[in-house]
Design a protein around this motif. Structure first.
Motif, PDB file in Angstrom:
ATOM      1  N   MET A  98      76.921  10.580  37.733  1.00  0.00           N
ATOM      2  CA  MET A  98      76.573  10.742  39.146  1.00  0.00           C
ATOM      3  C   MET A  98      77.150   9.583  39.956  1.00  0.00           C
ATOM      4  N   ALA A  99      77.642   9.859  41.166  1.00  0.00           N
ATOM      5  CA  ALA A  99      78.271   8.839  42.003  1.00  0.00           C
ATOM      6  C   ALA A  99      77.257   7.775  42.409  1.00  0.00           C
ATOM      7  N   ASP A 100      77.677   6.504  42.290  1.00  0.00           N
ATOM      8  CA  ASP A 100      76.795   5.398  42.655  1.00  0.00           C
ATOM      9  C   ASP A 100      76.449   5.433  44.142  1.00  0.00           C
ATOM     10  N   GLY A 101      77.402   5.870  44.972  1.00  0.00           N
ATOM     11  CA  GLY A 101      77.172   5.891  46.410  1.00  0.00           C
ATOM     12  C   GLY A 101      75.989   6.759  46.807  1.00  0.00           C
ATOM     13  N   ARG A 102      75.843   7.896  46.154  1.00  0.00           N
ATOM     14  CA  ARG A 102      74.717   8.785  46.468  1.00  0.00           C
ATOM     15  C   ARG A 102      73.383   8.111  46.169  1.00  0.00           C
ATOM     16  N   LEU A 103      73.323   7.472  45.005  1.00  0.00           N
ATOM     17  CA  LEU A 103      72.078   6.779  44.647  1.00  0.00           C
ATOM     18  C   LEU A 103      71.788   5.644  45.624  1.00  0.00           C
ATOM     19  N   ALA A 104      72.818   4.919  46.029  1.00  0.00           N
ATOM     20  CA  ALA A 104      72.619   3.795  46.960  1.00  0.00           C
ATOM     21  C   ALA A 104      72.064   4.299  48.296  1.00  0.00           C
ATOM     22  N   TRP A 105      72.600   5.409  48.814  1.00  0.00           N
ATOM     23  CA  TRP A 105      72.083   5.978  50.056  1.00  0.00           C
ATOM     24  C   TRP A 105      70.637   6.423  49.899  1.00  0.00           C
ATOM     25  N   ALA A 106      70.329   7.050  48.774  1.00  0.00           N
ATOM     26  CA  ALA A 106      68.960   7.521  48.535  1.00  0.00           C
ATOM     27  C   ALA A 106      67.982   6.350  48.474  1.00  0.00           C
ATOM     28  N   ILE A 107      68.408   5.238  47.884  1.00  0.00           N
ATOM     29  CA  ILE A 107      67.555   4.043  47.799  1.00  0.00           C
ATOM     30  C   ILE A 107      67.271   3.498  49.196  1.00  0.00           C
ATOM     31  N   ALA A 108      68.319   3.373  50.005  1.00  0.00           N
ATOM     32  CA  ALA A 108      68.153   2.825  51.361  1.00  0.00           C
ATOM     33  C   ALA A 108      67.207   3.685  52.199  1.00  0.00           C
ATOM     34  N   ILE A 109      67.354   4.996  52.111  1.00  0.00           N
ATOM     35  CA  ILE A 109      66.505   5.913  52.877  1.00  0.00           C
ATOM     36  C   ILE A 109      65.042   5.758  52.464  1.00  0.00           C
ATOM     37  N   ASN A 110      64.797   5.654  51.157  1.00  0.00           N
ATOM     38  CA  ASN A 110      63.416   5.570  50.675  1.00  0.00           C
ATOM     39  C   ASN A 110      62.764   4.232  51.002  1.00  0.00           C
ATOM     40  N   VAL A 111      63.532   3.162  51.006  1.00  0.00           N
ATOM     41  CA  VAL A 111      62.965   1.862  51.387  1.00  0.00           C
ATOM     42  C   VAL A 111      62.535   1.889  52.852  1.00  0.00           C
ATOM     43  N   LEU A 112      63.367   2.439  53.721  1.00  0.00           N
ATOM     44  CA  LEU A 112      63.030   2.540  55.136  1.00  0.00           C
ATOM     45  C   LEU A 112      61.792   3.415  55.348  1.00  0.00           C
ATOM     46  N   LEU A 113      61.736   4.521  54.637  1.00  0.00           N
ATOM     47  CA  LEU A 113      60.585   5.417  54.762  1.00  0.00           C
ATOM     48  C   LEU A 113      59.306   4.740  54.292  1.00  0.00           C
ATOM     49  N   THR A 114      59.389   3.952  53.230  1.00  0.00           N
ATOM     50  CA  THR A 114      58.209   3.261  52.707  1.00  0.00           C
ATOM     51  C   THR A 114      57.604   2.336  53.762  1.00  0.00           C
TER      52      THR A 114
END
Length: 306
Positions: free
Chosen positions: A1-17
């Protein structure tokens, strides 16, 4: 799986938290805080998955001769443990609030949980493709799916609070989220532990492999048979084969036959096969002619006879 996708998903979830924690504190909703904690665990799980994915790509070296792919299994175990801890904490907190109820504001709960549901669903879609091929990514994916369901439950609880002032709905949703998180974690835990402990792969049977090897032409018997998983997708095997022939060339042919059987029937790619003649009255596996006598050997032998 592409690292970029995971990095975007991490950033979105931190902001939501951050948004959910603030809204949960202001509204008094434990369900919203529970959802925020689960979102934080989502971000952490994806961060661990990303790190493990990068480590797993490292080639084998003198320290890790089979490679680093088991890093993803270690990450899975960490993520599953985190799920269990979060689920247990939320259960304890919900029970505490049953004893000492607190007021909950409905509108902030519904609005923020609605945004969370949208983001959780988007994040799950981003990493869904990798979940089909990796236990590591699947653990992170489950974090997001359960969080989306949790957000949906929080919306229901907020609606019940608005319509009927039913604040207990917030606690009931928290208990349901916790139970589901724990159930999902317990579902992943046994397989992860078995893989890390080198157990027989789930879809293989020891007796079936032993019978297939014994049925291979040229093999008289099999013992010291060991089968384990190098990682989630690669299997390894080692065995002692008792050959019918007693020369090296014949045993090389046997090994090719055995490896073909292992590859075709059991998807075992790495096999270490050793000849064993202990069951054949100690007949040597390689017949070697005596070396011709060298000049001076007769004098040396005569000296010893005296």
């Amino acid at each position: 799986m592409a690292d970029g996708r995971l990095a975007w998903a991490i950033a979105i979830n931190v902001l939501l938290t951050v948004v959910q924690v603030a809204a949960g504190v202001l509204s008094g909703s434990l369900g919203l805080i529970a959802d925020a904690l689960h979102n934080l665990s989502d971000a952490a799980s994806m961060g661990i998955a990303l790190l493990a994915q990068r480590i797993a790509r490292r080639p084998a070296d003198r320290l890790m001769t089979f490679g680093y792919q088991r890093a993803e299994l270690v990450a899975t175990l960490i993520n599953v443990t985190a799920l269990l801890l979060v689920g247990g904490y939320l259960l304890v907190e919900a029970i505490t609030r049953f004893v000492s109820p607190q007021p909950v504001q409905g509108w902030p709960v519904v609005i923020v949980a609605g945004v969370a549901l949208l983001i959780d669903t988007l994040t799950a879609l981003i990493i869904a493709r990798g979940a089909a091929h990796s236990l590591n990514i699947r653990a992170a994916f489950l974090h997001n799916v359960t969080d989306a369901l949790a957000s949906l439950g929080v919306i229901v609880a907020g609606t019940l609070i608005l319509l009927y002032d039913l604040t207990v709905a917030d606690l009931l949703v928290t208990v349901a989220i916790s139970a589901y998180v724990i159930w999902q974690a317990l579902g992943l835990l046994p397989r992860t532990v078995r893989l890390l402990m080198g157990a027989m792969p789930d879809d293989l049977e020891y007796d079936a492999i032993a019978a297939a090897l014994r049925a291979t032409p040229g093999v008289r018997d099999v013992h010291h048979l060991h089968v384990w998983s190098l990682d989630e997708h690669r299997r390894a095997l080692e065995a002692h084969l008792v050959p019918e022939a007693d020369d090296l060339a014949a045993f090389e042919l046997i090994k090719r036959r055995v490896r073909a059987v292992l590859q075709e029937r059991f998807r075992v790619e790495h096999a270490t096969l050793e000849p064993c003649v202990a069951d054949r009255e100690a007949v040597p596996i390689v017949r070697m002619a005596r070396p011709p006598p060298q000049p001076g050997d007769d004098r040396h032998a005569a000296r010893h006879q005296h």
